[in-house]
Design a protein around this motif. Structure first.
Motif, mmCIF file in Angstrom:
data_model
loop_
_atom_site.group_PDB
_atom_site.id
_atom_site.type_symbol
_atom_site.label_atom_id
_atom_site.label_comp_id
_atom_site.label_asym_id
_atom_site.label_seq_id
_atom_site.Cartn_x
_atom_site.Cartn_y
_atom_site.Cartn_z
ATOM 1 N N PRO A 167 0.811 -1.226 0.000
ATOM 2 C CA PRO A 167 0.000 0.000 0.000
ATOM 3 C C PRO A 167 0.841 1.272 0.000
ATOM 4 C CG PRO A 167 0.089 -0.929 2.202
ATOM 5 C CD PRO A 167 0.740 -1.937 1.300
ATOM 6 N N ASP A 168 0.209 2.343 -0.440
ATOM 7 C CA ASP A 168 0.811 3.672 -0.337
ATOM 8 C C ASP A 168 0.497 4.307 1.006
ATOM 9 O OD1 ASP A 168 1.772 3.982 -3.173
ATOM 10 O OD2 ASP A 168 -0.362 3.662 -3.539
ATOM 11 N N SER A 169 -0.594 3.854 1.646
ATOM 12 C CA SER A 169 -1.065 4.470 2.880
ATOM 13 C C SER A 169 -1.843 3.439 3.676
ATOM 14 C CB SER A 169 -1.967 5.674 2.540
ATOM 15 O OG SER A 169 -2.439 6.311 3.703
ATOM 16 N N MET A 170 -1.899 3.638 5.014
ATOM 17 C CA MET A 170 -2.667 2.751 5.883
ATOM 18 C C MET A 170 -3.579 3.568 6.790
ATOM 19 S SD MET A 170 0.176 -0.145 6.990
ATOM 20 C CE MET A 170 1.512 1.033 7.292
ATOM 21 N N VAL A 171 -4.708 2.961 7.151
ATOM 22 C CA VAL A 171 -5.658 3.544 8.099
ATOM 23 C C VAL A 171 -5.806 2.562 9.252
ATOM 24 C CG1 VAL A 171 -7.992 4.411 8.455
ATOM 25 C CG2 VAL A 171 -6.883 4.684 6.216
ATOM 26 N N LEU A 172 -5.523 3.020 10.480
ATOM 27 C CA LEU A 172 -5.564 2.138 11.649
ATOM 28 C C LEU A 172 -6.940 2.179 12.295
ATOM 29 C CD1 LEU A 172 -4.007 0.241 13.576
ATOM 30 C CD2 LEU A 172 -3.497 2.263 14.959
ATOM 31 N N CYS A 173 -7.588 1.023 12.400
ATOM 32 C CA CYS A 173 -8.945 0.904 12.929
ATOM 33 C C CYS A 173 -8.916 0.289 14.326
ATOM 34 C CB CYS A 173 -9.794 0.034 12.010
ATOM 35 S SG CYS A 173 -9.837 0.613 10.293
ATOM 36 N N HIS A 174 -9.738 0.825 15.214
ATOM 37 C CA HIS A 174 -9.731 0.427 16.625
ATOM 38 C C HIS A 174 -11.148 0.515 17.172
ATOM 39 C CE1 HIS A 174 -8.178 -0.119 20.660
ATOM 40 N NE2 HIS A 174 -8.609 1.071 21.057
ATOM 41 N N VAL A 175 -11.442 -0.264 18.198
ATOM 42 C CA VAL A 175 -12.729 -0.201 18.879
ATOM 43 C C VAL A 175 -12.529 0.486 20.230
ATOM 44 C CG1 VAL A 175 -14.641 -1.516 19.863
ATOM 45 C CG2 VAL A 175 -13.561 -2.288 17.740
ATOM 46 N N ALA A 176 -13.276 1.534 20.483
ATOM 47 C CA ALA A 176 -13.131 2.286 21.732
ATOM 48 C C ALA A 176 -13.326 1.376 22.940
ATOM 49 C CB ALA A 176 -14.151 3.427 21.773
ATOM 50 N N GLY A 177 -12.395 1.480 23.884
ATOM 51 C CA GLY A 177 -12.495 0.719 25.121
ATOM 52 C C GLY A 177 -12.044 -0.713 25.022
ATOM 53 N N LYS A 178 -11.602 -1.154 23.855
ATOM 54 C CA LYS A 178 -11.185 -2.557 23.676
ATOM 55 C C LYS A 178 -9.835 -2.778 24.355
ATOM 56 C CE LYS A 178 -12.202 -6.530 21.755
ATOM 57 N NZ LYS A 178 -12.115 -6.700 20.292
ATOM 58 N N GLU A 179 -9.792 -3.683 25.325
ATOM 59 C CA GLU A 179 -8.562 -3.913 26.078
ATOM 60 C C GLU A 179 -7.977 -5.296 25.854
ATOM 61 O OE1 GLU A 179 -9.448 -3.090 30.155
ATOM 62 O OE2 GLU A 179 -9.601 -0.916 29.834
ATOM 63 N N THR A 180 -8.816 -6.285 25.527
ATOM 64 C CA THR A 180 -8.316 -7.635 25.273
ATOM 65 C C THR A 180 -8.767 -8.102 23.893
ATOM 66 O OG1 THR A 180 -10.235 -8.680 26.334
ATOM 67 C CG2 THR A 180 -8.300 -8.235 27.716
ATOM 68 N N VAL A 181 -8.032 -9.050 23.335
ATOM 69 C CA VAL A 181 -8.317 -9.550 21.994
ATOM 70 C C VAL A 181 -9.632 -10.327 21.998
ATOM 71 C CG1 VAL A 181 -7.495 -11.075 20.159
ATOM 72 C CG2 VAL A 181 -5.867 -9.638 21.416
ATOM 73 N N GLY A 182 -10.493 -10.061 21.015
ATOM 74 C CA GLY A 182 -11.774 -10.747 20.939
ATOM 75 C C GLY A 182 -11.617 -12.251 20.858
ATOM 76 N N ASP A 239 -1.642 7.004 8.020
ATOM 77 C CA ASP A 239 -1.954 8.405 7.762
ATOM 78 C C ASP A 239 -3.283 8.860 8.338
ATOM 79 O OD1 ASP A 239 0.423 8.765 6.299
ATOM 80 O OD2 ASP A 239 -0.509 7.860 4.537
ATOM 81 N N ALA A 240 -4.073 7.918 8.857
ATOM 82 C CA ALA A 240 -5.369 8.268 9.436
ATOM 83 C C ALA A 240 -5.809 7.144 10.360
ATOM 84 C CB ALA A 240 -6.411 8.495 8.342
ATOM 85 N N GLY A 241 -6.775 7.460 11.213
ATOM 86 C CA GLY A 241 -7.285 6.467 12.147
ATOM 87 C C GLY A 241 -8.799 6.448 12.167
ATOM 88 N N VAL A 242 -9.347 5.294 12.495
ATOM 89 C CA VAL A 242 -10.794 5.129 12.669
ATOM 90 C C VAL A 242 -11.029 4.466 14.012
ATOM 91 C CG1 VAL A 242 -12.743 3.697 11.927
ATOM 92 C CG2 VAL A 242 -11.531 5.114 10.266
#
Length: 335
Positions: free
Chosen positions: A245-260, A290-293
């Motif tokens: 890729p030329d760019s990446m977007v990092l995705c996260h779930v608010a409050g997530k502390e342990t792996v599902g 370059d961005a986050g979700v």
């Protein structure tokens, strides 16, 4: 196409495929099967998606063309409690679209019924049989390649890919999603479920998808898993290296502390993940995050906006919840 979606006892929180199809597909959804919420409607639980009645059995669904299996248990297994509804759908002349590792076409009962009623059993996780190792040529495609990556499974990579595609199209850009998982394939009608591919060929499968997508201004590649996941890190790495890729977007779930599904494993901090993804990408591409979700669906507006701001500060790039606020801000950062 008129379709029904099977989501028994998982809707909406644990029916990612069902929700994705409701939100992004062009299908006309005539019913969602879920025993726990029968008698209610989709928009009683999820706003801003296509509405449909929730029913208990396939026998209650209006005439349609296909039944989509809208849930994917850990390991992709088949739940015997679904059998009666799938049998009814086939007898009513519906194709069955499934994203399981258990192939319905290998099931003796379903295979015989499908032949009898002249319907198709489409196992979207069944990969092509002519895949090869990667050639390292994904970087040669015209247009930019953006990969959505995550801090865990089910962190919003597929959703982000489609939200970014839609935002880019609204600006007049020629944008497409490259689907690497069953939900994306069901929405777009094409793709390869990379988690089903032989490990040596997984990067090659991703590369093939990018080449087959054709010429676009921008391609949004749907990521899978996460680099620190105890079970699925292999497919994550393969997609990262295959996509170049030329760019990446990092995705996260608010409050997530342990792996599902793996509560004994903590989710590394988002800032740790930024460095991890850039370091693993570095030998193949100079892509950066370059961005986050961040998924704030469990919060009200008062909680959500400060959470988004903190996440953006953590990872050092613009961030948003695209379902709540749209994807324009992060599209700006990518472009």
């Amino acid at each position: 196409m008129r379709v029904a979606i099977l989501a028994h006892e998982k809707f909406p929180e644990r029916a990612k495929t069902a929700v994705g199809v409701l939100r992004y597909s062009d299908h006309e959804i005539v019913g969602v099967l879920d025993r726990e919420h029968a008698g209610e409607r989709v928009t009683d639980y999820i706003p801003d998606v296509q509405d449909a009645p929730i029913v208990e059995t396939m026998a209650e669904v209006p005439e349609c063309d296909a039944l989509i299996i809208g849930v994917a248990p850990i390991g992709g297994g088949f739940e015997e409690s679904w059998r009666a509804d799938i049998r009814t759908a086939i007898e009513h002349g519906c194709d069955i679209v499934a994203g399981l590792h258990y192939f319905l076409s290998d099931d003796d009962e379903f295979g015989a019924l499908a032949d009898e009623h002249d319907v198709e059993l489409r196992d979207v996780r069944n990969p092509p049989d002519d895949l090869t190792v990667a050639d390292g040529n994904a970087k040669d495609v015209d247009g930019d390649v953006v990969l959505t990556v995550g801090t865990d499974c089910s962190s919003g990579k597929m959703t982000t890919s489609f939200e970014l595609r839609n935002a880019a199209r609204e600006r007049g850009l020629d944008a497409a999603v490259v689907p690497t998982g069953q939900t994306g394939i069901m929405i777009t009608g094409w793709g390869i479920a990379v988690d089903r591919v032989i490990s040596d060929f997984a990067a090659g499968a991703t590369e093939r998808l990018i080449n087959e997508a054709g010429d676009h201004d921008i391609l949004f590649v749907e990521g899978q898993g996460s680099l620190a996941h105890p079970a699925y890190s292999g497919v994550t790495t393969s997609i990262l290296h295959g996509a170049q890729p030329d760019s990446m977007v990092l995705c996260h779930v608010a409050g997530k502390e342990t792996v599902g599904g793996y509560p004994e494993f903590e989710v590394p901090s988002p800032e740790t993940y930024v460095q991890l993804y850039e370091d693993v990408a570095a030998p193949i591409t100079d892509a950066t995050v370059d961005a986050g979700v961040i998924n704030t669906s469990g919060m009200d507006e008062i909680e959500a906006d400060p959470t988004i701001a903190r996440y953006s500060e953590q990872i050092g790039v613009p961030a948003t919840d695209p379902v709540r606020h749209g994807a324009d801000e992060i599209l700006d950062a990518i472009l």
